[in-house]
Enzyme design. Structure first.
Site, PDB file in Angstrom:
ATOM      1  N   HIS A 150      -3.469   7.143   2.598  1.00 12.13           N
ATOM      2  CA  HIS A 150      -3.891   5.799   2.170  1.00 12.13           C
ATOM      3  C   HIS A 150      -5.273   5.483   2.763  1.00 12.13           C
ATOM      4  O   HIS A 150      -5.513   5.649   3.949  1.00 12.13           O
ATOM      5  CB  HIS A 150      -2.854   4.769   2.625  1.00 12.13           C
TER       6      HIS A 150
ATOM      7  N   CYS B 205       0.816  -1.225   0.000  1.00  8.33           N
ATOM      8  CA  CYS B 205       0.000   0.000   0.000  1.00  8.33           C
ATOM      9  C   CYS B 205       0.847   1.271   0.000  1.00  8.33           C
ATOM     10  O   CYS B 205       0.334   2.349  -0.277  1.00  8.33           O
ATOM     11  CB  CYS B 205      -0.946   0.000   1.188  1.00  8.33           C
TER      12      CYS B 205
ATOM     13  N   ASN C 175     -10.212  -0.291   0.133  1.00  8.75           N
ATOM     14  CA  ASN C 175      -8.757  -0.143   0.151  1.00  8.75           C
ATOM     15  C   ASN C 175      -8.184  -0.715  -1.147  1.00  8.75           C
ATOM     16  O   ASN C 175      -8.288  -1.908  -1.398  1.00  8.75           O
ATOM     17  CB  ASN C 175      -8.229  -0.898   1.379  1.00  8.75           C
TER      18      ASN C 175
END
Ligand code: ACO
Length: 321
Positions: free
Chosen positions: A248, A111, A278
């Site tokens: 994020h 990520c 996500n």
């Protein structure tokens, strides 16, 4: 010289899946997912490849930058879920865009991948080696999910985002920080595929993403504020001077915790996790494109990008738009 973002783009798969739809195929509920994460729906790739999504995002970014793909010196793709093990997503993208001059390779920092790729682009630009770089972050995580594990599969989505950066003497990345802690890698992982080598005894089946959610949560709420503080310090600006924080998109509670710890009003922390979930390396560039296209960023604004993910890895960059 420093890397300045001069164009953004994003692409999501057509199929949107709501929490209610998920509750029809597994033991979960809209209430559980929404209250614990803020996520209401996500896009899942049913017919699209990651290369096609990344190419769509890249063309938008090139168009805003007023640049032809043939001008690109480099393509950096951040992903952990390329369509193929070989060739890389970046090389697939190079072919798709006919960016013949570019050197192309992938970066896997989960990520944090887009932040790491952007910082790599900045380093190449600072060195004087390249001047025009396409940075892409994207995932089709749905193929790596265990759809029998309700604690992980409801959290993630698919999509790609892109940014074109060029060398600039005035605007661009002012300060960055990045970090890794491989010793703690087991809290978020996806093991290798089954080994077919006849000399290796290996009965493992294909593996999927597994996560210790609470450990990742604790890691994120500690690391992200520290990274933001360090990046702004290196940039010579205060947290108060920052106009927008593009963070994020894993969980609304993590974003609220960052807001509280650094005393940042939530209005400065835009979100799209409600409809995207996500998207790992895709999450930051997709959100950046959303806010850019909505006219929420003006030339000269101070922006911070920050993320965390498997590895463990984390990173932040402070820049002038
Ligand atoms: N629906 C309904 N119930 C569920 C679901 C679900 N989808 N998933 C888990 N549960 C149940 C569990 O089985 C457990 O039940 P039990 O008490 O009967 O055993 C209960 O809900 C609580 O489970 P917890 O795991 O303790 O739930 P928690 O409050 O910690 O929330 C969550 C889980 C949302 C994953 C949270 O830990 C979190 O957000 N962590 C951070 C995760 C993250 O950010 N991941 C991505 C980071 S890195 C990257 O982006 C790749």
């Amino acid at each position: 010289m420093r890397a300045r973002i001069c164009g953004t783009g994003s692409a999501l798969p057509r199929r949107e899946v709501t929490n209610d739809e998920l509750s029809k195929i597994m033991d979960t509920s809209d209430e559980w997912i929404r209250s614990r994460t803020g996520i209401c729906s996500r896009h899942l790739a049913v017919e699209e490849s990651l290369t096609a999504l990344a190419a769509r995002a890249a063309r938008q970014a090139l168009s805003e930058a007023g640049m032809e793909a043939a001008e690109l010196d480099m393509i950096l793709a951040a992903t952990l879920s390329a369509d193929k093990l070989l060739p890389s997503l970046a090389c697939e993208l190079q072919r798709e865009l006919s960016a013949e001059r570019a050197v192309a390779f992938d970066i896997n920092a989960a990520c944090s991948g887009f932040i790491f790729a952007l910082q790599t682009a900045d380093a190449y630009i600072k060195s004087g080696q390249y001047g025009k770089i396409l940075v892409v972050g994207g995932e089709i995580l749905s193929k790596l999910m265990d759809w029998n594990d309700r604690s992980t599969c409801v959290l993630f989505g698919d999509g790609a985002g892109a940014a074109v950066v060029r060398a600039d003497s005035e605007f661009g990345i002012l300060g960055s920080v990045q970090g890794s802690d491989g010793a703690r890698g087991e809290v978020l992982m996806c093991e290798d595929r089954k080994n077919n080598n006849p000399y290796v005894s290996n009965t493992k089946d294909l593996s999927y993403v597994s996560m210790d959610g609470q450990e990742v949560y604790k890691f994120a709420v500690r690391t992200v504020p520290e990274a933001i503080l360090k990046a702004t310090e290196r940039a010579g600006i205060s947290v108060d001077e920052v106009d927008l924080f593009i963070l994020h998109q894993a969980n609304i509670r993590i974003l609220q915790s960052v807001s509280k710890r650094l005393k940042i009003p939530m209005e400065k922390i835009p979100m799209n996790l409600q409809t995207c979930g996500n998207i790992s390396a895709g999450s930051i560039p997709i959100l950046l494109d959303f806010v850019n296209r909505r006219g929420m960023i003006q030339r000269g604004n101070k922006i911070v990008l920050a993320g965390f993910g498997a590895g463990l890895t984390w990173g932040a960059s402070a820049l002038t738009w």
